[in-house]
Design an enzyme around this catalytic site. Structure first.
Site, PDB file in Angstrom:
ATOM      1  N   SER A   1       0.842  -1.183   0.000  1.00 54.23           N
ATOM      2  CA  SER A   1       0.000   0.000   0.000  1.00 54.23           C
ATOM      3  C   SER A   1       0.889   1.248   0.000  1.00 54.23           C
ATOM      4  O   SER A   1       1.708   1.413  -0.893  1.00 54.23           O
ATOM      5  CB  SER A   1      -0.951  -0.044   1.195  1.00 54.23           C
ATOM      6  OG  SER A   1      -1.905   0.972   1.100  1.00 54.23           O
TER       7      SER A   1
ATOM      8  N   ASP B   1      -8.649  -4.334  -7.191  1.00 53.32           N
ATOM      9  CA  ASP B   1      -8.390  -3.393  -6.092  1.00 53.32           C
ATOM     10  C   ASP B   1      -9.256  -2.147  -6.265  1.00 53.32           C
ATOM     11  O   ASP B   1      -9.008  -1.314  -7.139  1.00 53.32           O
ATOM     12  CB  ASP B   1      -6.906  -3.018  -6.085  1.00 53.32           C
ATOM     13  CG  ASP B   1      -6.465  -2.344  -4.794  1.00 53.32           C
ATOM     14  OD1 ASP B   1      -7.307  -1.707  -4.149  1.00 53.32           O
ATOM     15  OD2 ASP B   1      -5.275  -2.463  -4.441  1.00 53.32           O
TER      16      ASP B   1
ATOM     17  N   HIS C   1      -7.643  -4.874  -2.408  1.00 54.70           N
ATOM     18  CA  HIS C   1      -6.420  -4.323  -1.832  1.00 54.70           C
ATOM     19  C   HIS C   1      -5.766  -5.271  -0.822  1.00 54.70           C
ATOM     20  O   HIS C   1      -4.565  -5.210  -0.585  1.00 54.70           O
ATOM     21  CB  HIS C   1      -6.747  -2.982  -1.173  1.00 54.70           C
ATOM     22  CG  HIS C   1      -5.545  -2.138  -0.898  1.00 54.70           C
ATOM     23  ND1 HIS C   1      -4.573  -1.871  -1.834  1.00 54.70           N
ATOM     24  CD2 HIS C   1      -5.138  -1.498   0.224  1.00 54.70           C
ATOM     25  CE1 HIS C   1      -3.635  -1.107  -1.311  1.00 54.70           C
ATOM     26  NE2 HIS C   1      -3.957  -0.871  -0.059  1.00 54.70           N
TER      27      HIS C   1
END
Length: 839
Positions: free
Chosen positions: A703, A779, A812
């Site tokens: 991330s 995502d 994600h």
């Protein structure tokens, strides 16, 4: 990429107005109580919640942040590529490895409790135990009290059986909403069937929305009224109210009618769910249940982002040959945001009201109606509530006190962070303190977190329209964290968690509402990282010690001053003693003159100063985040240290949290710059150590950490870090959502640094030996677009010294179709080969 613990974000389970506390290690708080042994022996069996590996949880918590970027790597010789192709085995003899990391060998047990509002005045510690299909009310003060609320594993209606997934009990414990057939939506939201159940007559079950059973499965949110007489719920983005005056003939009333694809009532759209409320709820009952405040979100001008799903089919059409295409209203930086407003439903008058057009709320001279963000709503009485709003760039903050009875508002507080080049983080910890003349509280008030000389502290405001604190409760060069935690309404005592002892520890404290008698609740003479779960009246607290040693839990009776151990994790202690585990060293490193940063160094067992070890840096680095904490953890980083005989280092450089405003706000308008400089400087410091092999330095993150990995490789040019692994990175902040990005970068229209903050100096990556890039195509948070765009830049620059792995349809968190196993296998084997190739 919000952190919902710090900062994260975190987030909160949907136990309606039960004042429940369902907390997940390590970011949430745990609560329970100590009672007589027989009671707790029973209770613990019922409420035990065994969490998965701390590593998995830590990674998922990181994913809660919406910050990512990319970076590239240089070219390998044929020899290096051949080395990367080799596979070798790894041992499992008495050492921490991927297998025992995943199977829960090093996962501590934690117990949670669902507190109820029953008996709040004298706080008898009523709570609900759930085990399998049983939901039972117990009392910490009366071990003989017990009431079964629900005891079924299925609900049958019209001959169809539905598996029970959750039960939401009304405050008066007479009714329950049984949840079945959950269907995941985004991070916090889902759709489900809801069934009304009468506790004293188990045979009476009815769908929450009984006009059309197929629509009952599309209910997306429910909230009991405080008096338990009605349920507010959201269906197709409209608000409905179910009245329970006559259970067998309950009445549903539709309150709003224009909800749909662009208009949301009572629930957030994607960006508000992810970045603002960190939950699926955007409606709030007044304490007496007369009023319901509702967020209205207008996404008409918000652009649509399409996400194709390649290995999932539409359940209705079952078409596999063509991708399933979903569209999200997703505002990227600089694009139109949702336009938000607040409306109020008066149950007595059966009327929805909106503030008049000439009301101050719609005519703020600093924050326009189109630009405002509504970040928190808190009732401060039976008819008045505070509404926190910021501008879209989060450096102006206004508090409006709205009177639902009179239908007007008043600006009571205004703050400007522009002068400090900082911002206002979104918090959800404002606490209403009702008046009680018998204990000296003559007027209603609230406790809020404010900036005191550059540090986050607690202040008491009373009455609610007072623009200035009546009393500043805490101060000093330390910060309160996700507080206040609880308030004892009889003794006027505030409980909170803070970094008073150390920025990497969390201890619990109390202070009087007059700002006097600040006391330690936890033992500050030894290292500790604690979380709490308080009963509604703050008499009882389940105290969870999360590290640095093996976690334990105990229940405190804060009135009697007694305590009892609830969980000691003896099995985990045995596991720790039997395995050859890495050593952990905490400290501070001076990266710049006069500026020190926290670090943690994980060393392989039997560390030898005369050897040369490879080093892997694990990074996150997002604004206000924190990785270096004194929590118990046997994470993926520990696996790497253990299995690969390597050192793993994490440094929380400038921009991260809990060291004051100046330390974190330096990164404003220039994300990736100072953070990458700090990681590079830290890398050079470690490379110079006599026990480090300077040719085998690597960095990895997920991330925002994936972004940092690429940014560090880009700026370092392979001089310090030879390898890198980037998972789900942002590669250009123009691709990320507006609310998160503009808080730290302003808009692209006003800030030319967006280009500098992106991954753009591709030729620099040619100095890196090799790097890995991984992303999920589904995502919805950090779009796959980020990786595709940077791969295109790699092609244009002739860059080939990298590897790519794509996870079809994973979001994600990268968990779809076994991908959470594969992603860590890939990371482990890739870095193993890199360290071998660098010898």
């Amino acid at each position: 990429m919000r952190i919902t613990g710090r900062k994260t974000a975190l987030p909160y389970p949907h136990w309606s107005l039960l004042l429940t506390t369902f907390l997940m290690y390590p970011e949430h708080k745990y609560r329970d109580y100590k009672r007589r042994v027989p009671l707790w022996q029973y209770s613990l069996l019922v409420i035990v919640l065994l969490y998965g590996s701390h590593l998995l949880i830590s990674t998922i918590n990181l994913i809660h942040y919406n910050h990512k970027n990319y970076h590239a790597h240089p070219v390998y010789t044929n020899t290096v590529l051949n080395d990367f192709a080799e596979e070798d085995s790894f041992s499992s003899n008495g050492t921490l490895n991927l297998e025992n990391w995943r199977n829960g060998t090093f996962s501590p047990k934690f117990h949670s409790i669902q507190w109820t509002e029953v008996g709040r005045e004298d706080d008898q510690g009523y709570y609900i135990l759930s085990s399998n299909s049983s939901y039972i009310v117990k009392s910490l003060s009366d071990p003989d009290f017990e009431s079964v609320l629900f005891n079924e594993s299925t609900i049958t209606y019209n001959g169809e059986e539905h598996h029970v997934e959750d039960v939401i009990v009304s405050n008066n414990l007479q009714y329950a909403l049984v949840v079945t057939d959950k269907k995941h939506n985004w991070r916090h939201s889902f759709f489900a069937n809801y069934w009304l159940y009468k506790v004293d007559n188990p045979g009476e079950v009815q769908p929450l929305f009984d006009s059309d059973l197929s629509l009952n499965a599309l209910v997306s949110l429910v909230h009991w009224s405080p008096d338990s007489s009605q349920v507010a719920f959201v269906l197709n983005n409209n608000i409905y109210l179910k009245h329970l005056n006559n259970f067998s003939d309950s009445r549903v009333v539709q309150l709003t009618y224009d909800g749909g694809e662009n208009i949301f009532y009572g629930k957030p759209d994607w960006v508000y769910e992810e970045e603002v409320f960190e939950s699926n709820s955007a409606m709030w009952w007044s304490p007496n249940g007369q009023f319901l405040s509702i967020l209205r979100t207008n996404d008409t001008q918000v652009p649509v982002y399409p996400i194709p799903y390649f290995v999932q089919s539409d359940a209705e059409t079952a078409i596999d040959e063509y991708p399933l295409l979903k569209h999200i209203k997703y505002p990227k930086a600089g694009f139109p945001n949702p336009v938000v407003d607040v409306i109020v439903y008066d149950v007595h008058r059966q009327h929805i009201s909106r503030l008049p057009a000439d009301d101050p709320f719609y005519n703020d001279e600093n924050i326009t109606n189109e630009e405002r963000l509504i970040t928190e709503i808190i009732w401060v009485g039976d008819s008045r509530f505070l509404t926190k709003i910021t501008n879209r760039e989060s450096d102006l903050l206004a508090f409006y006190l709205i009177d639902a009875e009179a239908n007007n508002s008043k600006l009571v507080r205004f703050q400007d962070a522009k002068s400090t080049k900082s911002w206002f983080e979104i918090e959800h910890n404002t606490m209403f303190i009702p008046k009680d003349a018998s204990v000296g509280r003559e007027q209603d008030g609230y406790i809020d977190t404010i900036d005191v000389n550059g540090y986050n502290h607690l202040a008491y405001f009373s009455p609610p329209d007072n623009p200035n604190p009546k009393i500043i409760l805490t101060s000093g060069e330390w910060e309160v964290v996700d507080s206040p935690s609880a308030f004892d309404f009889k003794r006027n005592v505030v409980y909170f968690t803070a970094t008073k002892k150390s920025s990497i520890e969390r201890h619990v404290y109390s202070v009087g509402i007059d700002g006097k008698l600040l006391n330690n609740v936890t033992d500050v003479s030894s290292d500790g990282y604690y979380s709490t779960s308080f009963s509604p009246g703050a008499r009882f607290v389940l105290l969870s010690h999360q590290g640095p040693h093996v976690p334990y839990q105990k229940m405190l009776d804060l009135v009697k001053g007694t305590e009892e151990i609830i969980e000691s994790n003896e099995d985990l202690k045995d596991s720790v003693s039997l395995f050859n585990l890495p050593d952990v060293k905490y400290g501070e490193v001076e990266l710049h003159k006069g500026v020190k940063s926290n670090y943690v160094e994980i060393r392989p067992k039997n560390f030898d100063h005369s050897k040369k070890y490879p080093v892997l840096f694990f990074v996150y680095g997002g604004p206000g985040s924190q990785l270096v904490t004194k929590t118990f953890s046997k994470s993926f980083q520990h696996v790497v240290a253990s299995e690969l005989d390597a050192i793993v280092v994490t440094v929380d450089g400038r921009g991260t949290g809990f060291r004051g405003r100046d330390y974190r706000s330096l990164v404003r308008d220039n994300l990736g710059h100072y953070e990458s400089l700090d990681q590079i400087k830290a890398g050079k410091i470690w490379a110079s150590k006599p026990y480090v092999d300077e040719n085998r330095l690597a960095i990895w993150g997920w991330s925002y950490g994936g972004y940092m990995t690429l940014k560090v490789l880009e700026q370092d040019k392979g001089e310090t870090f030879k390898y890198g692994m980037s998972v789900a990175p942002v590669t250009n902040w123009k691709f990320y959502d507006s609310i998160y990005t503009e808080r730290y970068m302003h808009t692209p229209q006003d800030n030319p640094n967006y280009y500098n903050s992106s991954i753009h100096e591709i030729d620099n990556l040619k100095g890196v030996k090799r790097f890995l890039l991984m992303h999920g195509t589904g995502d919805d948070n950090v779009h796959f677009q980020n990786t595709l765009k940077v791969l295109d830049l790699f092609d244009l620059h002739g860059l080939e010294n990298y590897d790519v792995h794509v996870f079809p349809d994973s979001d994600h968190s990268i968990r779809y179709h076994n991908s959470n196993v594969i992603v860590y296998d890939k990371l482990f084997h890739w870095i193993r080969r890199a360290f071998k190739a660098g010898k």
